[in-house]
Motif scaffolding. Sequence first.
Motif, short mmCIF file in Angstrom:
data_model
loop_
_atom_site.label_atom_id
_atom_site.label_comp_id
_atom_site.label_asym_id
_atom_site.label_seq_id
_atom_site.Cartn_x
_atom_site.Cartn_y
_atom_site.Cartn_z
N VAL A 55 -2.17 -6.17 -12.76
CA VAL A 55 -2.91 -5.18 -11.98
C VAL A 55 -1.89 -4.34 -11.23
CG1 VAL A 55 -4.58 -4.77 -10.15
CG2 VAL A 55 -4.94 -6.65 -11.75
N THR A 56 -1.85 -3.07 -11.54
CA THR A 56 -0.88 -2.17 -10.93
C THR A 56 -1.50 -1.40 -9.77
OG1 THR A 56 -1.45 -0.31 -12.37
CG2 THR A 56 0.19 -1.87 -13.20
N CYS A 57 -0.63 -0.76 -8.99
CA CYS A 57 -1.11 0.06 -7.87
C CYS A 57 -1.96 1.21 -8.40
CB CYS A 57 0.07 0.60 -7.08
SG CYS A 57 1.11 -0.68 -6.34
N TRP A 58 -1.55 1.80 -9.52
CA TRP A 58 -2.32 2.90 -10.10
C TRP A 58 -3.73 2.44 -10.46
CZ3 TRP A 58 -4.79 3.61 -14.77
CH2 TRP A 58 -5.24 4.91 -15.04
N GLU A 59 -3.84 1.26 -11.05
CA GLU A 59 -5.15 0.75 -11.43
C GLU A 59 -6.02 0.49 -10.21
OE1 GLU A 59 -4.75 -1.74 -15.54
OE2 GLU A 59 -3.56 -2.47 -13.85
N MET A 60 -5.42 -0.05 -9.15
CA MET A 60 -6.20 -0.32 -7.94
C MET A 60 -6.73 0.97 -7.33
SD MET A 60 -4.24 -3.48 -6.04
CE MET A 60 -2.62 -3.49 -6.80
N LYS A 61 -5.95 2.02 -7.42
CA LYS A 61 -6.38 3.31 -6.88
C LYS A 61 -7.42 3.96 -7.79
CE LYS A 61 -4.54 7.53 -4.81
NZ LYS A 61 -3.30 8.24 -4.41
N ARG A 62 -7.24 3.80 -9.10
CA ARG A 62 -8.12 4.45 -10.07
C ARG A 62 -9.42 3.68 -10.28
NH1 ARG A 62 -11.25 6.56 -12.61
NH2 ARG A 62 -11.12 7.86 -14.48
N TYR A 63 -9.37 2.34 -10.24
CA TYR A 63 -10.54 1.52 -10.54
C TYR A 63 -10.83 0.50 -9.44
CZ TYR A 63 -9.54 3.34 -15.22
OH TYR A 63 -9.28 4.15 -16.30
N PRO A 64 -11.00 0.91 -8.20
CA PRO A 64 -11.22 -0.07 -7.13
C PRO A 64 -12.49 -0.89 -7.32
CG PRO A 64 -11.68 2.16 -6.37
CD PRO A 64 -11.02 2.29 -7.70
N ASP A 65 -13.54 -0.27 -7.89
CA ASP A 65 -14.80 -1.00 -8.06
C ASP A 65 -14.71 -2.06 -9.15
OD1 ASP A 65 -16.08 0.40 -6.07
OD2 ASP A 65 -16.84 1.94 -7.41
N LEU A 66 -13.76 -1.91 -10.07
CA LEU A 66 -13.59 -2.91 -11.12
C LEU A 66 -12.65 -4.03 -10.69
CD1 LEU A 66 -13.19 -0.64 -14.31
CD2 LEU A 66 -15.25 -1.80 -13.47
N ILE A 67 -11.77 -3.74 -9.77
CA ILE A 67 -10.75 -4.72 -9.37
C ILE A 67 -11.17 -5.51 -8.14
CG2 ILE A 67 -8.39 -4.95 -8.50
CD1 ILE A 67 -7.66 -2.58 -10.33
N PHE A 68 -11.68 -4.82 -7.13
CA PHE A 68 -12.03 -5.49 -5.88
C PHE A 68 -13.50 -5.92 -5.92
CE2 PHE A 68 -8.58 -2.49 -4.79
CZ PHE A 68 -7.61 -3.43 -4.49
N THR A 69 -13.74 -6.95 -6.70
CA THR A 69 -15.10 -7.45 -6.89
C THR A 69 -15.33 -8.79 -6.20
OG1 THR A 69 -14.48 -8.60 -8.93
CG2 THR A 69 -15.22 -6.30 -9.13
N GLY A 70 -14.27 -9.36 -5.64
CA GLY A 70 -14.40 -10.67 -5.02
C GLY A 70 -14.32 -11.82 -6.00
N ASP A 85 0.53 -6.37 -8.31
CA ASP A 85 1.58 -5.69 -7.55
C ASP A 85 1.14 -5.64 -6.08
OD1 ASP A 85 3.49 -4.10 -6.41
OD2 ASP A 85 3.46 -2.56 -7.98
N TYR A 86 1.72 -6.48 -5.26
CA TYR A 86 1.33 -6.56 -3.85
C TYR A 86 2.09 -5.57 -2.96
CZ TYR A 86 -0.95 -10.92 -5.21
OH TYR A 86 -1.75 -11.86 -5.82
N SER A 87 2.96 -4.77 -3.55
CA SER A 87 3.81 -3.88 -2.76
C SER A 87 3.27 -2.46 -2.64
CB SER A 87 5.21 -3.83 -3.38
OG SER A 87 5.17 -3.22 -4.67
N CYS A 88 2.03 -2.23 -3.01
CA CYS A 88 1.47 -0.88 -3.01
C CYS A 88 1.51 -0.26 -1.61
CB CYS A 88 0.03 -0.89 -3.50
SG CYS A 88 -0.18 -1.66 -5.13
N LYS A 89 1.87 1.00 -1.55
CA LYS A 89 1.97 1.68 -0.26
C LYS A 89 0.61 1.86 0.40
CE LYS A 89 1.95 6.31 -2.40
NZ LYS A 89 0.65 6.73 -1.88
N GLU A 90 -0.46 1.78 -0.38
CA GLU A 90 -1.80 1.92 0.18
C GLU A 90 -2.29 0.65 0.87
OE1 GLU A 90 -1.48 4.73 -3.32
OE2 GLU A 90 -0.93 2.65 -2.88
N GLY A 91 -1.69 -0.49 0.55
CA GLY A 91 -2.11 -1.76 1.14
C GLY A 91 -1.77 -1.83 2.62
N LEU A 92 -2.53 -2.61 3.37
CA LEU A 92 -2.28 -2.71 4.81
C LEU A 92 -0.90 -3.30 5.09
CD1 LEU A 92 -5.65 -3.86 6.43
CD2 LEU A 92 -4.91 -1.60 5.67
N ALA A 93 -0.42 -4.16 4.21
CA ALA A 93 0.88 -4.79 4.43
C ALA A 93 2.01 -3.78 4.44
CB ALA A 93 1.14 -5.85 3.35
#
Length: 276
Positions: A55-70, A85-93
């Motif tokens: 799961v890449t940062c691009w995918e998380m930005k492009r498909y949040p409803d498919l990835i962040f499902t719990g 990829d936990y290093s995404c600049k959009e993440g709170l970390a």
Amino acid sequence: MSRVVVALGLLALLAVGFPAEAADPVNCNPEKGMVDLDRCTPPKPAYDPFADKKVTCWEMKRYPDLIFTGSIDLGTGGISPIDVDYSCKEGLAALPFLQKLGTLTEIIRSEPSGMCGGSIVHMHWRHYQFALLEAGFAPSKLPVRQAEAQQLANLYPQAIDSNVREYFERWSYESLYNFELYQAYMAEVAIATPLLAQHYQRVFRYSKDPALELTRRAMAIYVDRAAGTFPAASIDETRRILDMARLAKGSLAELQAALDGGLVEEDIQTALSVAL
């Protein structure tokens, strides 16, 4: 004359031939009857961001409803079946104004690493980091996670925010070191809260109140990480201890009223320990 024209028209059609679709129409719509699978172009399968186990940062930005499902499988041991990829600049970390809060969170957590902590520490870290990604890419999912925790409250009350906060406060009374860390931590939460709310307003166009509510949910991710785990059986005891702690921090009149009300010796000792 008209009959001649019609006849000539029919002869012309026979000579040229009818279009294939008119002679043998193809139905690709299941709502209109039997579908000719051999002659219809098959629909493209729905995009699966987990298909390649990455799961890449691009995918998380492009498909949040498919990835962040719990329901993502991050594994239960040292290795995750999905490489995120936990290093995404959009993440709170990755947000600069949350760096100090993240550092304090890990200091309080004090979770052992490597062989000393076992493989479960890696699982804890992955779920925490993924929650920070979700809060950064898709904060609208935060109330959904809260609702899911509420549904499981009877089975796992440790996931309820109020119980976590109370346990964290109880932890602060166990030593002066804990108390000072707790005070510093809550002060940093107070600093970070309006900054994250402004971030949500700017990036996701939330109005002030919804942004602040989502921020409180995001702060709960940090508090949950800092507090760590605790047994469900301790929840009632924690509330009793906090009641005593609040008495100890109250006025002498309030403390005297509590003593007159029949506090047991154990409660008095707890109150004195907190006061000292």
